[in-house]
Design a protein around this motif. Structure first.
Motif, short mmCIF file in Angstrom:
data_model
loop_
_atom_site.label_atom_id
_atom_site.label_comp_id
_atom_site.label_asym_id
_atom_site.label_seq_id
_atom_site.Cartn_x
_atom_site.Cartn_y
_atom_site.Cartn_z
N MET A 98 0.84 -1.19 0.00
CA MET A 98 0.00 0.00 0.00
C MET A 98 0.88 1.25 0.00
N SER A 99 0.68 2.10 -0.97
CA SER A 99 1.49 3.31 -1.03
C SER A 99 0.86 4.44 -0.24
N LEU A 100 -0.49 4.47 -0.16
CA LEU A 100 -1.18 5.49 0.61
C LEU A 100 -1.52 4.95 1.98
N HIS A 101 -1.66 5.88 2.94
CA HIS A 101 -2.02 5.46 4.29
C HIS A 101 -3.45 4.93 4.26
N PRO A 102 -3.68 3.65 4.62
CA PRO A 102 -5.01 3.06 4.48
C PRO A 102 -5.98 3.38 5.60
N VAL A 103 -5.48 3.84 6.75
CA VAL A 103 -6.36 4.11 7.88
C VAL A 103 -7.13 5.40 7.62
N ARG A 104 -8.46 5.33 7.67
CA ARG A 104 -9.27 6.50 7.37
C ARG A 104 -9.11 7.57 8.45
N SER A 105 -9.28 8.81 8.08
CA SER A 105 -9.18 9.92 9.02
C SER A 105 -10.53 10.19 9.65
N ALA A 106 -10.51 10.76 10.85
CA ALA A 106 -11.75 11.18 11.50
C ALA A 106 -12.11 12.57 11.00
N CYS A 107 -13.25 13.08 11.43
CA CYS A 107 -13.62 14.44 11.04
C CYS A 107 -12.64 15.43 11.65
N SER A 108 -12.56 16.61 11.07
CA SER A 108 -11.50 17.55 11.46
C SER A 108 -11.87 18.46 12.62
N HIS A 109 -13.12 18.43 13.07
CA HIS A 109 -13.53 19.31 14.15
C HIS A 109 -14.28 18.53 15.23
N ILE A 147 -7.13 -8.07 7.62
CA ILE A 147 -7.78 -7.28 8.67
C ILE A 147 -6.93 -6.05 8.93
N LEU A 148 -7.46 -4.88 8.59
CA LEU A 148 -6.74 -3.63 8.78
C LEU A 148 -7.04 -3.07 10.16
N LEU A 149 -6.00 -2.76 10.92
CA LEU A 149 -6.19 -2.15 12.24
C LEU A 149 -6.52 -0.67 12.02
N GLN A 150 -7.75 -0.29 12.36
CA GLN A 150 -8.21 1.07 12.10
C GLN A 150 -7.75 2.02 13.20
N VAL A 151 -6.46 2.27 13.23
CA VAL A 151 -5.87 3.20 14.18
C VAL A 151 -4.48 3.54 13.68
N LYS A 184 7.93 -10.39 6.47
CA LYS A 184 8.66 -11.23 5.52
C LYS A 184 7.97 -12.57 5.34
N ASP A 185 7.41 -13.10 6.44
CA ASP A 185 6.75 -14.40 6.40
C ASP A 185 5.29 -14.32 5.93
N GLY A 186 4.82 -13.13 5.61
CA GLY A 186 3.47 -12.97 5.09
C GLY A 186 2.37 -13.01 6.15
N VAL A 187 2.75 -12.81 7.40
CA VAL A 187 1.75 -12.82 8.48
C VAL A 187 1.05 -11.46 8.56
N ILE A 188 1.81 -10.40 8.38
CA ILE A 188 1.25 -9.04 8.42
C ILE A 188 1.80 -8.23 7.25
N ASP A 189 1.19 -7.10 7.00
CA ASP A 189 1.75 -6.07 6.15
C ASP A 189 1.73 -4.80 7.00
N SER A 190 2.63 -3.88 6.75
CA SER A 190 2.68 -2.68 7.58
C SER A 190 3.41 -1.57 6.86
N GLY A 191 3.21 -0.37 7.37
CA GLY A 191 3.89 0.81 6.85
C GLY A 191 3.94 1.84 7.96
N VAL A 248 10.81 -8.07 15.23
CA VAL A 248 9.78 -9.11 15.19
C VAL A 248 8.77 -8.84 14.08
N MET A 249 8.34 -7.60 13.94
CA MET A 249 7.35 -7.27 12.93
C MET A 249 7.93 -7.38 11.52
N SER A 250 9.22 -7.12 11.38
CA SER A 250 9.87 -7.30 10.07
C SER A 250 9.85 -8.77 9.67
N ARG A 251 10.09 -9.67 10.62
CA ARG A 251 10.03 -11.11 10.33
C ARG A 251 8.60 -11.51 9.97
#
Length: 246
Positions: free
Chosen positions: A1-12, A189-193, A220-227, A214-217
């Motif tokens: 994913m090149s863009l941040h996938p977690v949605r933003s909340a309202c601005s006010h 499953i995307l962690l929405q935070v 690499k093993d395909g358990v998670i994706d992250s950015g 640990v998260m890099s492993r």
């Protein structure tokens, strides 16, 4: 994913209407056992507060005159160590209670910070005794919630001595997936935070460096994706195996 996938909340910041109040109270361990009429009566009496991203809901050491039930948004629960470091203890989501639950003003043990625009219902300490007396189900839920907090604290202490860093990090990700996970069309499953490495490290009781390794492993093993400040669970079964040390 090149863009941040977690949605933003309202601005006010915004007030919580009656429908929102009742919806969140139905999700909360503290009030989900109340009837529709009881929920409506209680929701009407509670004041709604809101904060911008980065604002403190409460600060450790200050006298708190009640607790907050998160209605929308997320809050980072932190604790300062003796050497001045800030540890993330938990991420509070809608339905979670932030702050001490007491019938008298009590000094906060932890701080809570809005991670995005956050709205919460304020439960005054001096009114808590009346609420407990009027709603017996609330009293039972309150006791269960306090017992659950003690259990989690004990498990955290024991886990730091008997579980590996990999097990603890995997367990934290599992817990966050259950609380904040959004099931995507590709099965992930995307962690929405907006989750920092130091947040995961604090909750796992380890260092940022160890968490990153640990998260890099896992990645690499395909358990998670992250950015940057996001994590997606790709293989829930594999993550569960890691958490249990299989």
């Amino acid at each position: 994913m090149s863009l941040h996938p977690v949605r933003s909340a309202c601005s006010h910041p915004h007030p919580c209407d009656m429908a929102t109040r009742i919806a969140v109270m139905k999700r909360s361990q503290l009030t989900q056992g109340l009837s529709e009429e009881q929920l409506t009566n209680l929701a009407r009496d509670l004041k709604a507060w809101s904060w911008h991203e980065g604002d403190p809901l409460l600060l450790a050491g200050e006298e708190v005159e009640g607790s907050y039930m998160i209605a929308s948004g997320r809050a980072r629960i932190t604790r300062d160590t003796v050497d001045g470091k800030e540890l993330t203890m938990d991420i509070a989501a809608p339905g979670d209670i932030v702050g001490p639950v007491s019938t008298v003003s009590t000094a906060a043990v932890d701080s809570a910070w809005a991670m995005e625009t956050t709205c919460a219902l304020f439960i005054p300490a001096d009114a808590l005794a009346e609420v407990v007396a009027e709603y017996p189900q609330f009293a039972v839920a309150l006791l269960q919630m306090q017992q659950e907090r003690l259990r989690q604290a004990r498990e955290r202490e024991v886990g730091q001595t008997v579980h590996t860093v990999e097990q603890r990090v995997a367990a934290v990700l599992e817990e966050l997936a259950e609380k904040l996970g959004q099931h995507m069309s590709d099965g992930s499953i995307l962690l929405q935070v907006r989750l920092r490495r130091q947040d995961i490290a604090g909750m796992a009781g380890t260092t940022v460096e160890s968490t990153s390794r640990v998260m890099s492993r896992m990645k690499k093993d395909g358990v998670i994706d992250s950015g940057r400040e996001w994590v997606s669970i790709l293989d829930s079964d594999a993550l569960s195996d890691l958490a249990f040390g299989d």
